[in-house]
Structure formats: structure tokens, C-alpha cells
Design a protein around this motif. Structure first.
Motif, mmCIF file in Angstrom:
data_model
loop_
_atom_site.group_PDB
_atom_site.id
_atom_site.type_symbol
_atom_site.label_atom_id
_atom_site.label_comp_id
_atom_site.label_asym_id
_atom_site.label_seq_id
_atom_site.Cartn_x
_atom_site.Cartn_y
_atom_site.Cartn_z
ATOM 1 N N CYS A 18 0.845 -1.191 0.000
ATOM 2 C CA CYS A 18 0.000 0.000 0.000
ATOM 3 C C CYS A 18 0.880 1.241 0.000
ATOM 4 C CB CYS A 18 -0.907 -0.011 1.231
ATOM 5 S SG CYS A 18 -1.903 1.485 1.418
ATOM 6 N N GLU A 19 0.523 2.211 -0.815
ATOM 7 C CA GLU A 19 1.288 3.453 -0.911
ATOM 8 C C GLU A 19 1.163 4.313 0.350
ATOM 9 O OE1 GLU A 19 3.323 4.613 -3.481
ATOM 10 O OE2 GLU A 19 3.127 2.572 -4.219
ATOM 11 N N ARG A 20 0.087 4.155 1.103
ATOM 12 C CA ARG A 20 -0.113 4.984 2.291
ATOM 13 C C ARG A 20 0.508 4.353 3.539
ATOM 14 N NH1 ARG A 20 -6.071 6.130 3.741
ATOM 15 N NH2 ARG A 20 -5.966 7.474 1.923
ATOM 16 N N CYS A 21 0.161 3.082 3.829
ATOM 17 C CA CYS A 21 0.581 2.491 5.105
ATOM 18 C C CYS A 21 1.664 1.426 4.962
ATOM 19 C CB CYS A 21 -0.618 1.923 5.852
ATOM 20 S SG CYS A 21 -1.374 0.478 5.062
ATOM 21 N N GLY A 22 1.941 0.972 3.745
ATOM 22 C CA GLY A 22 3.004 0.002 3.521
ATOM 23 C C GLY A 22 2.624 -1.441 3.784
ATOM 24 N N GLU A 23 1.361 -1.705 4.088
ATOM 25 C CA GLU A 23 0.905 -3.069 4.360
ATOM 26 C C GLU A 23 0.598 -3.814 3.061
ATOM 27 O OE1 GLU A 23 0.606 -4.746 7.267
ATOM 28 O OE2 GLU A 23 1.485 -3.053 8.329
ATOM 29 N N TYR A 24 0.606 -5.142 3.150
ATOM 30 C CA TYR A 24 0.315 -5.992 1.997
ATOM 31 C C TYR A 24 -1.072 -6.632 2.086
ATOM 32 C CZ TYR A 24 5.181 -5.567 0.651
ATOM 33 O OH TYR A 24 6.397 -5.077 0.248
ATOM 34 N N THR A 25 -1.839 -6.302 3.117
ATOM 35 C CA THR A 25 -3.175 -6.860 3.294
ATOM 36 C C THR A 25 -4.119 -6.217 2.285
ATOM 37 O OG1 THR A 25 -2.734 -7.069 5.645
ATOM 38 C CG2 THR A 25 -5.014 -7.252 4.962
ATOM 39 N N LYS A 50 -7.176 -2.139 -6.299
ATOM 40 C CA LYS A 50 -7.168 -2.837 -5.025
ATOM 41 C C LYS A 50 -7.437 -1.884 -3.877
ATOM 42 C CE LYS A 50 -2.280 -2.942 -3.848
ATOM 43 N NZ LYS A 50 -1.183 -3.828 -3.531
ATOM 44 N N THR A 51 -8.026 -2.437 -2.821
ATOM 45 C CA THR A 51 -8.337 -1.684 -1.617
ATOM 46 C C THR A 51 -7.532 -2.277 -0.479
ATOM 47 O OG1 THR A 51 -10.583 -1.309 -2.424
ATOM 48 C CG2 THR A 51 -10.192 -0.918 -0.079
ATOM 49 N N CYS A 52 -6.798 -1.425 0.230
ATOM 50 C CA CYS A 52 -5.968 -1.861 1.352
ATOM 51 C C CYS A 52 -6.872 -2.356 2.479
ATOM 52 C CB CYS A 52 -5.092 -0.703 1.838
ATOM 53 S SG CYS A 52 -4.059 -1.128 3.254
ATOM 54 N N LEU A 57 -7.218 2.468 1.588
ATOM 55 C CA LEU A 57 -6.859 3.266 0.418
ATOM 56 C C LEU A 57 -7.156 2.461 -0.841
ATOM 57 C CD1 LEU A 57 -5.379 5.778 -0.829
ATOM 58 C CD2 LEU A 57 -3.309 4.379 -0.742
ATOM 59 N N GLN A 58 -7.808 3.076 -1.812
ATOM 60 C CA GLN A 58 -8.052 2.418 -3.089
ATOM 61 C C GLN A 58 -6.976 2.866 -4.066
ATOM 62 O OE1 GLN A 58 -11.957 2.798 -4.768
ATOM 63 N NE2 GLN A 58 -11.458 1.516 -6.499
ATOM 64 N N GLN A 59 -6.286 1.895 -4.671
ATOM 65 C CA GLN A 59 -5.188 2.177 -5.593
ATOM 66 C C GLN A 59 -5.454 1.527 -6.941
ATOM 67 O OE1 GLN A 59 -1.073 1.886 -3.665
ATOM 68 N NE2 GLN A 59 -2.266 0.333 -2.609
ATOM 69 N N ASP A 60 -4.957 2.148 -7.988
ATOM 70 C CA ASP A 60 -4.970 1.566 -9.324
ATOM 71 C C ASP A 60 -3.527 1.335 -9.729
ATOM 72 O OD1 ASP A 60 -7.761 1.669 -9.698
ATOM 73 O OD2 ASP A 60 -7.647 3.775 -10.245
ATOM 74 N N LEU A 61 -3.251 0.136 -10.223
ATOM 75 C CA LEU A 61 -1.915 -0.216 -10.685
ATOM 76 C C LEU A 61 -1.995 -0.589 -12.157
ATOM 77 C CD1 LEU A 61 -0.896 -2.662 -7.805
ATOM 78 C CD2 LEU A 61 -0.367 -0.247 -7.957
ATOM 79 N N GLY A 62 -1.147 0.010 -12.973
ATOM 80 C CA GLY A 62 -1.042 -0.360 -14.376
ATOM 81 C C GLY A 62 0.136 -1.299 -14.545
ATOM 82 N N VAL A 71 2.277 2.297 -13.662
ATOM 83 C CA VAL A 71 1.460 3.398 -13.170
ATOM 84 C C VAL A 71 0.904 3.014 -11.806
ATOM 85 C CG1 VAL A 71 -0.604 4.795 -13.565
ATOM 86 C CG2 VAL A 71 0.736 4.029 -15.488
ATOM 87 N N VAL A 72 1.001 3.929 -10.842
ATOM 88 C CA VAL A 72 0.360 3.756 -9.540
ATOM 89 C C VAL A 72 -0.450 5.018 -9.274
ATOM 90 C CG1 VAL A 72 0.691 3.438 -7.064
ATOM 91 C CG2 VAL A 72 2.245 2.343 -8.668
ATOM 92 N N GLY A 73 -1.709 4.818 -8.989
ATOM 93 C CA GLY A 73 -2.556 5.997 -8.722
ATOM 94 C C GLY A 73 -3.657 5.695 -7.766
#
Length: 73
Positions: A18-25, A50-52, A57-62, A71-73
Motif C-alpha cells: 500500500c502506498e499509504r501504510c506500507g501493508e500488503y493486506t 485494489k483496496t488496502c 486506500l483504493q489504488q490503481d496499478l497499471g 502506473v500507480v494511482g
């Protein structure tokens, strides 16, 4: 090298912290092929949303055809 399959793209997305908290869950994960305009512009053939599971946090990965996250957004 063979193009990345959907299953491989899912594993790549799960392996990105996760870009915000660094977790892999991961609470939720969706991997879909991208539109041709995105492939032409960014080179991403898969879009993982994906949602942490910790901070939600909801992230989009290209993900490109070689398995790199472009791409990470």
C-alpha cells in the motif's frame, strides 16, 4: 518472453505494498484488461484496482506486458 496472464497480474498486484501504510493486506482486488488508449499511452495491459485491508486506500496499478508496474494511482 510470454505476455503476462491475468493470474500473474493478480500476483504482481498482491505483491505491491500500500502506498499509504506500507501493508500488503488486501481487502478487495480486481484485475481487468486496459483500454487500447491506455496501452498506447502508458504501456499498461492490465489495470489492477485494489483496496488496502488496513487503511482502506483504493489504488490503481497499471501493469505492462513484461510484468512491471508502470502506473500507480
Amino acid at each position: 518472453m510470454a505476455p503476462v496472464t491475468k493470474e500473474r497480474a493478480e500476483r504482481i498486484a498482491r505483491g505491491h505494498a500500500c502506498e499509504r501504510c506500507g501493508e500488503y493486506t488486501i481487502k478487495q482486488l480486481s484485475v481487468k484488461p486496459t483500454l487500447s488508449a491506455i496501452v498506447d499511452t502508458l504501456g499498461a495491459v492490465w489495470l489492477a484496482t485494489k483496496t488496502c485491508g488496513v487503511c482502506e486506500l483504493q489504488q490503481d496499478l497499471g501493469i505492462d506486458e513484461e510484468g512491471d508496474i508502470v502506473v500507480v494511482g
